[in-house]
Design an enzyme around this catalytic site. Structure first.
Site, short mmCIF file in Angstrom:
data_model
loop_
_atom_site.label_atom_id
_atom_site.label_comp_id
_atom_site.label_asym_id
_atom_site.label_seq_id
_atom_site.Cartn_x
_atom_site.Cartn_y
_atom_site.Cartn_z
N GLU A 423 43.88 44.68 43.01
CA GLU A 423 43.74 44.55 41.56
C GLU A 423 43.49 45.90 40.88
OE1 GLU A 423 40.98 41.37 40.71
OE2 GLU A 423 42.29 39.89 41.63
N GLU A 499 45.70 36.89 47.41
CA GLU A 499 44.36 36.35 47.22
C GLU A 499 44.52 35.00 46.55
OE1 GLU A 499 41.51 39.45 46.12
OE2 GLU A 499 40.45 37.91 44.98
C1 GAL Z 1 39.28 38.73 42.65
C2 GAL Z 1 38.89 40.05 43.31
C3 GAL Z 1 37.89 39.82 44.41
C4 GAL Z 1 36.79 38.92 43.92
C5 GAL Z 1 37.37 37.63 43.45
C6 GAL Z 1 36.32 36.61 43.03
O1 GAL Z 1 39.90 38.92 41.44
O2 GAL Z 1 40.02 40.66 43.85
O3 GAL Z 1 37.36 41.05 44.84
O4 GAL Z 1 36.14 39.59 42.89
O5 GAL Z 1 38.22 37.89 42.38
O6 GAL Z 1 36.95 35.45 42.57
#
Ligand code: GAL
Length: 818
Positions: A423, A499
């Protein structure tokens, strides 16, 4: 004078006469102190995390920020963001060691220190002289000990490491200290450069595996030759190349064809040993290095998606932060093995080391247990996500950091992909696109055998700037509703769910009514009714930027071009308590499939029911002990791989239902109108042919009657190695006389360890608990907790006694160590 005495006490000698290289892990004999004054030194062993013992306090790294990635525009107080543990400030380590030159003349000796990671900004000194510095606390780095220090007499050297952690430098708990091993490597000056040795599989030809090996000798003249051999797990030499002459820069190269190769995969993690050596023309070996590695290919393509060894498969992955719950960041092999085994049993076949470089131990374990890895590097580049984060170093250090990531890790067969970022804010810009191309290029130049990815959260911006198109594997974080349009705009022909999910839950907590909702939304039911630091284990709450496991699976299952996913996260981790990041005392995450103690939440069985194709899953929730809910609607969910099931409450059918098409009905079976009455909840599952295939019963608990202890160790017999490092994880549950869990018990327990081991830590998985992990007492959280005990170096019998003073209960377990 006092100092000299201390150093003499610490002196550690390697006395054996040696002729080959020596690699000595510097575990014991260290001293540590905190603060600028450098007083009050304490003896410690490595790996070490100075902050994990606490105390928890919101004042540590109290951040007043707007988390832009989460869509926030106004700064608010984020108390537990980086774990509420005392990791900020300076820490100092020192240890003396004797340089033993064995058979080699002292002026022909080379000494190097290999740090696998030190948090953070380590400065390394030998005898007061600065010899090394590496700002990024997550990376491995090497420090050569200058020749004048090696040859100076006496040969005992003082090694000092100074560390500095600054506030607002992390979005999660980073740990503090030398939390990964330090290895002293002694070789003659003419030696093999460890990170130059590179084994990789080119492909398969006529049933044979074609592999290539390169390496480099340093300080070698043209008379030196190199030898290479590859040995199977049963000790047979399967390939050999002798008397390779060196190129002018000392490098050598060979390729082999391996007959009947054993291909490495998560299902069959077969490892070979590669041995490289260099010798004089008279055959005298000068230096040898052995590496465990594996034969396997990785490809991504429009036609076939992701392929391991030529077979298309979808990655069933989880993201893991580096902390080990109550052990903090200090790595431990037994704890790492436990994590990987728990994930494998769920059917998971890949991890993503979010958002930084993995430890060598973790990668060795993934190699040998069979777990694919996306090895990541950065959470930010130039634009900081937190004020003092890695952005301070990126311009000067990013190339060196990526180089070390790849060089230290490229022989691990488990690693199937590099990730250059998570991100990254500059997704929208041309500058960002250029950086992505540069970092991806560095990975390829050092390792052409693996694809490169990164996790993008701003799909439109990344596609608009060409940032996403530049990636070999375009990875998208969340926002599955954009997958189709992303795919339509991508030239690659596939995408990865780098993710996914970010579903939140607390083990054993069920909130009523059951509402599917974004739990951090200010208008949500959770905010209004249940703003108490816990999330519901019905697995229906998620973050506003994310979704439920069911939403991801539709894309994973229905679209060939979605090549896998990495769920956020396999285990809860310290820090980032979304959706409670403004709520004190929340100090760890709710996002894990397992809690911080490693105990499975209900969600574990949801993933298992879908991912584990070897074994069936039949799991019922919630628990069935609700004295205050008599007659009230209490929905019941069954997580199973079977398509159909019938539920009974005290023998009365609640209906036979099958999986359907609704948002929550494709992968779960739900009875939403069940009225609670105490007794027995039973489910009978039916297979595709309508035949009964199994059942599961959950009963109302009676009075608390006993403590149940379940032991996990990495070995079967004897249970623990008497090496001072092995750990046993003992799950303690309070049950009634029939063994049914008392699901709301919060009794204060105490622990005594005697004999061949000691108490190491305890954790109950409650994200709001401020009890120290390192004190031998803790409350049960929803009836359970996990105690960790450590073996001593002397073999014998270790006894753990658990006491519940309130109920006058006690239970012991005895383990043999050898
Ligand atoms: C994502 C991020 C992670 C964590 C996650 C929590 O956007 O890449 O590091 O923060 O959200 O939901």
């Amino acid at each position: 004078m006092k100092r000299t005495l201390v150093f003499l006490c610490l002196l550690c000698a390697f006395s054996a006469v040696w002729s080959q290289r020596k690699e000595i892990v510097l575990t014991d004999g260290w001293e540590f102190c905190r603060g600028e004054k450098k007083d009050n030194w304490q003896p410690v062993s490595l790996p070490h995390d100075w902050a994990i013992a606490g105390p928890f306090d919101k004042k540590w790294d109290l951040q007043r920020v707007a988390i832009v990635q989460n869509g926030e525009t106004e700064a608010t107080e984020k108390s537990g963001r980086s774990g509420a543990l005392p990791w900020i400030g300076e820490g100092h380590y020192r240890r003396s060691f004797l340089i033993d030159n064995g058979k080699w003349k002292i002026d022909n000796l080379r000494a190097e220190l290999l740090f696998d990671g030190a948090m953070a900004e380590p400065t390394v000194r030998i005898n007061g002289e600065n010899v090394g510095y590496w700002p990024y606390g997550y990376n491995a780095f090497r420090v050569e000990i200058p020749q004048n220090l090696i040859t100076a007499k006496p040969h005992n050297l003082l090694l000092e490491v100074d560390l500095k952690n600054v506030e607002e430098s992390s979005r999660w708990y980073p740990g503090a200290g030398i939390y990964r091993p330090v290895t002293l490597i002694l070789t003659p000056r003419t030696h093999l450069d460890d990170w130059s040795i590179y084994f990789h599989t080119i492909g398969e030809r006529n049933g044979k595996a074609v592999v290539e090996v390169t390496g480099k000798a340093v300080d070698a003249d043209e008379s030196i030759i190199a030898n290479l051999s590859l040995t199977s797990a049963d000790g047979k030499v399967v390939a050999k190349s002798e008397s390779l002459s060196l190129a002018q820069d000392g490098s050598f190269h060979a390729s082999f064809q391996i007959v009947d190769p054993q291909w490495w995969s998560p299902e069959s993690p077969y490892l070979y040993t590669l041995t490289a050596s260099i010798a004089n023309t008279d055959g005298r070996v000068i230096d040898t290095k052995s590496i465990r590695t594996g034969i396997r290919t990785v490809r991504v393509s429009r036609e076939h998606g992701f392929q391991l060894n030529g077979k298309t498969r979808k990655m069933k992955g989880v993201c893991l932060h580096h902390d080990l719950g109550p052990l903090g960041a200090a790595i431990n092999k037994a704890a790492l093995i436990r994590q990987i085994k728990i994930m494998k049993e769920m059917g998971c076949d890949a991890i993503r080391t979010a958002h930084n470089m993995p430890s060598q131990w973790q990668m060795e374990i993934c190699d040998s247990l069979g777990m694919m890895v996306m090895a990541e590097s950065f959470d930010m580049w130039i634009y900081p996500k937190c004020k003092n984060g890695y952005a301070r170093f990126f311009r000067e250090w990013s190339e060196r950091d990526i180089r070390n990531l790849v060089l230290a890790n490229r022989n691990h067969p488990s690693i199937i992909m590099w990730s250059i970022g998570n991100e990254i804010p500059e997704q929208w810009s041309e500058e960002g696109r250029q950086i992505a191309i540069r970092l991806q290029g560095i990975c390829h130049s050092l390792d052409p055998s693996r694809p490169v990815t990164q996790g993008m959260d701003r799909a439109d911006a990344a596609l608009g700037s060409g940032f996403a198109q530049a990636m070999e594997v375009p990875g998208f974080n969340y926002r599955v509703h954009k997958y189709q349009q992303n795919y339509d705009r991508l030239p690659q022909g596939f995408l990865l769910g780098s993710e996914t999910a970010s579903t939140v839950s607390s083990r054993g907590v069920y909130q009523f009514p059951v509402v599917v909702e974004a739990a951090d939304n200010a208008k949500s039911t959770l905010r209004k009714q249940h703003y108490n630091g816990q999330c519901s284990s019905y697995d229906v709450q998620y973050c506003s930027w994310s979704n439920l496991p069911d939403d991801d699976w539709r894309w994973q299952d229905d679209k060939d071009w979605v090549i896998g996913e990495f769920v956020w996260t396999g285990f809860d981790y310290l820090g980032e308590p979304s959706p409670y990041d403004e709520y004190w005392p929340s100090r760890s995450s709710y996002l894990g499939i397992c809690d911080l103690a490693g105990l499975p939440k209900d969600r574990y069985y949801l993933y298992r029911s879908h991912w584990n194709k070897e074994e069936h899953t039949i799991h019922l929730l919630p628990h069935w002990t609700w004295p205050e809910r008599k007659g009230q609607v209490t929905p019941v969910y069954c997580y199973t791989d079977y398509p159909t099931a019938e539920l009974f409450v005290n023998g009365k059918s609640q209906g036979r239902i099958s999986k359907g098409d609704g948002r929550l009905d494709r992968y779960r079976l739900r009875w939403n109108d069940v009225k609670y009455e105490p007794g027995e909840l039973k489910v009978i599952v039916y297979d595709e042919n309508g035949q009964p295939a199994g059942e599961k019963i959950v009963r109302t608990a009676g009075k608390p009657a006993k403590l149940k202890l379940d032991v996990w160790t990495q070995h079967l017999s004897p249970l623990l190695k008497a090496d001072g490092e092995d750990l046993a994880f003992v799950t303690v549950s309070l049950t009634d006389k029939n063994g049914t869990l008392i699901p709301d018990a919060d009794d204060q327990l105490t622990f005594e360890v005697s004999g061949a081991g000691c108490f190491e830590a305890v954790c109950n998985g409650d994200a709001t608990s401020l009890e120290s992990f390192k004190q031998p007492t803790m409350k049960l959280f929803n009836g359970q907790l996990v105690v960790v005990v450590r073996s001593k170096k002397e073999a014998g019998t270790l006894t753990l006694r658990v006491k519940d003073a309130r109920r006058k209960l006690s239970q012991t377990v005895t383990l043999q160590t050898k």
